[in-house]
Design an enzyme around this catalytic site. Structure first.
Site, PDB file in Angstrom:
ATOM      1  N   LYS A  52      39.805  57.148   4.581  1.00 33.11           N
ATOM      2  CA  LYS A  52      41.078  57.022   4.898  1.00 33.11           C
ATOM      3  C   LYS A  52      41.921  57.870   5.550  1.00 33.11           C
ATOM      4  O   LYS A  52      41.848  59.163   5.084  1.00 33.11           O
ATOM      5  CB  LYS A  52      41.823  56.303   3.564  1.00 33.11           C
ATOM      6  CG  LYS A  52      41.270  55.101   3.056  1.00 33.11           C
ATOM      7  CD  LYS A  52      41.620  53.732   3.694  1.00 33.11           C
ATOM      8  CE  LYS A  52      41.122  52.646   3.274  1.00 33.11           C
ATOM      9  NZ  LYS A  52      41.585  51.473   4.012  1.00 33.11           N
ATOM     10  N   ASP A  98      39.663  54.880   8.956  1.00 31.59           N
ATOM     11  CA  ASP A  98      40.725  53.807   8.902  1.00 31.59           C
ATOM     12  C   ASP A  98      41.994  54.386   8.774  1.00 31.59           C
ATOM     13  O   ASP A  98      42.391  54.950   7.502  1.00 31.59           O
ATOM     14  CB  ASP A  98      40.266  52.937   7.727  1.00 31.59           C
ATOM     15  CG  ASP A  98      41.061  51.817   7.758  1.00 31.59           C
ATOM     16  OD1 ASP A  98      42.005  51.491   8.455  1.00 31.59           O
ATOM     17  OD2 ASP A  98      41.051  50.972   6.596  1.00 31.59           O
ATOM     18  N   GLU A 157      39.363  52.333  12.781  1.00 32.21           N
ATOM     19  CA  GLU A 157      40.073  51.046  12.321  1.00 32.21           C
ATOM     20  C   GLU A 157      41.486  51.214  12.501  1.00 32.21           C
ATOM     21  O   GLU A 157      42.146  52.088  11.732  1.00 32.21           O
ATOM     22  CB  GLU A 157      39.578  50.623  11.085  1.00 32.21           C
ATOM     23  CG  GLU A 157      39.943  49.151  10.289  1.00 32.21           C
ATOM     24  CD  GLU A 157      39.467  48.833   9.228  1.00 32.21           C
ATOM     25  OE1 GLU A 157      39.811  47.835   8.438  1.00 32.21           O
ATOM     26  OE2 GLU A 157      38.308  49.510   8.524  1.00 32.21           O
ATOM     27  N   ASP A 216      42.608  45.495  12.115  1.00 34.42           N
ATOM     28  CA  ASP A 216      42.716  44.961  10.727  1.00 34.42           C
ATOM     29  C   ASP A 216      44.211  44.513  10.510  1.00 34.42           C
ATOM     30  O   ASP A 216      44.239  43.059  10.568  1.00 34.42           O
ATOM     31  CB  ASP A 216      42.412  46.118   9.468  1.00 34.42           C
ATOM     32  CG  ASP A 216      42.605  45.820   8.195  1.00 34.42           C
ATOM     33  OD1 ASP A 216      42.689  44.472   8.051  1.00 34.42           O
ATOM     34  OD2 ASP A 216      42.391  46.506   7.403  1.00 34.42           O
ATOM     35  N   LYS A 252      39.748  39.824   6.287  1.00 37.51           N
ATOM     36  CA  LYS A 252      40.013  39.797   4.800  1.00 37.51           C
ATOM     37  C   LYS A 252      40.923  38.677   4.460  1.00 37.51           C
ATOM     38  O   LYS A 252      41.748  37.980   4.928  1.00 37.51           O
ATOM     39  CB  LYS A 252      41.001  40.929   4.636  1.00 37.51           C
ATOM     40  CG  LYS A 252      40.533  42.370   4.825  1.00 37.51           C
ATOM     41  CD  LYS A 252      41.714  43.430   4.497  1.00 37.51           C
ATOM     42  CE  LYS A 252      40.971  44.961   4.841  1.00 37.51           C
ATOM     43  NZ  LYS A 252      42.122  46.033   4.553  1.00 37.51           N
TER      44      LYS A 252
END
Length: 357
Positions: free
Chosen positions: A163, A191, A219, A244, A268
């Site tokens: 992250k 991400d 991402e 995303d 997701k």
């Protein structure tokens, strides 16, 4: 009819975490989710989980419970076998509560599949029963990144999703450098959860290239609404870019395709529901985009449902289904089995295979 929906109940689900799940836009210290039960006329019970993540969607446990209560009448009396019309009705009624929609659709499909003694991976297409997963290094400093890397490698997982976006690009790059030094053979994803602007995203990539740190996927480098910025990073990046937060619906995916704004999308179910996810998959496959399956901070219940969807449909290059590994305790049994980087599903268990203890 035995498949008519006769009852639907919703209750808070408190899931303590082993560490805060921190991303660029905020952190969860515990997963405050919602357990959904749908009962059919023959007594079959299906389970679902809604996992609101306030930092991503603005949803809370309280707003999700309220949203679910508001559509109880939409669901009761419907035939679970007509699950597409039910999903369309829920889509309209829960447009601002996607995790609630997902939890209801999950429970409805689980009940229908259990009624017919059918595993969900077969329902979705029967392509497979296993996925290879990554594990997340949450946002933090260099020391935290190194410690997390060691712990993940100790689990037998060698794909790390880091992250970034909470710090400046140089500080995030330093974390990736430290992780690469600790795990030189690991496959690395970054991400940003929309935490950079275009210049920062490109600076981050340039710094990694300068440091000779191989990155396999980048991402959501820029905010969800910045399609033009996402397309610019995609054009200028040597690393595949995955959308995303910018891919919340089939319409979003169609726009991403038209604008050449990404190389891959992360599906997701908490962003779109179980049924819309299948349409998003179809669009991405037709356009030649790579696919990731991911989630919010979910227990083995919701993650098992997503694993059935991804394994059953097939074609997923990336599987980011690790949040059950961050949950300290939960009231479930069955479902997805984790062993190192391999996630496997019971090939015969009906529905998603998760039951309450």
């Amino acid at each position: 009819r035995p498949t008519l929906v006769t009852h639907a109940t919703f209750e808070p689900l408190h899931l303590p975490l082993t560490e805060p799940f921190a991303i660029a836009t905020g952190a969860q210290h515990a997963a405050e989710n919602v357990l959904v039960r749908v009962t059919l006329a023959d007594g079959t019970v299906g389970l679902g989980e809604a996992a609101p993540f306030t930092a991503v969607s603005g949803e809370t446990q309280g707003s999700t419970l309220a949203a679910l209560e508001s559509v109880r009448g939409v669901l009761l009396g419907r035939d679970a076998q007509a699950w597409r019309p039910a999903a369309e009705a829920l889509s309209d009624a829960l447009a601002l509560a996607p995790s609630a929609r997902c939890g209801l659709e999950m429970a409805l499909l689980d009940a229908l599949a259990r009624h017919h003694r059918l595993p969900l991976h077969v329902f979705f297409g029967g392509a497979g029963t296993a996925l290879d997963i990554d594990m997340t290094v949450t946002a933090g400093d260099v020391a935290h990144a190194v410690a997390s890397t060691r712990a993940i490698l100790g689990r037998g997982i060698d794909t790390l999703k880091v992250k970034v976006g909470a710090l400046d690009p140089d500080a995030d790059a330093a974390r990736l450098v430290a992780i690469h030094q600790e795990a030189p053979k690991a496959r690395l994803f970054a991400d940003a959860n929309g935490g950079y602007d275009v210049a920062e995203a490109l600076a981050f990539l340039k710094e990694l290239e300068r440091a000779d740190v191989p990155l396999s996927l980048f991402e959501q480098p820029v905010p969800a609404s910045d399609f033009a910025g996402l397309a610019e990073v995609t054009r200028r990046s040597k690393v595949p870019v995955c959308a995303d937060e910018s891919a919340r619906s089939a319409k979003d995916v169609l726009r991403l395709i038209r604008e050449g704004a990404c190389h891959a999308i992360n599906i997701k179910t908490m962003k779109c529901g179980m049924v819309e996810a299948v349409t998003m998959w179809s669009l991405a496959r037709a356009a030649g985009l790579e696919l990731m399956v991911g989630g919010m901070v979910e227990s083995v219940l919701a993650m098992s449902a997503s694993a059935h969807l991804a394994a059953g449909l097939g074609g997923f290059t990336y599987a980011d289904l690790d949040t059950p590994l961050f949950i300290a305790s939960h009231p479930f049994q069955g479902g997805a089995h984790y062993a190192g980087s391999r996630l496997t599903l019971d090939p015969d268990a009906p529905g998603h295979g998760v039951t309450l203890r």
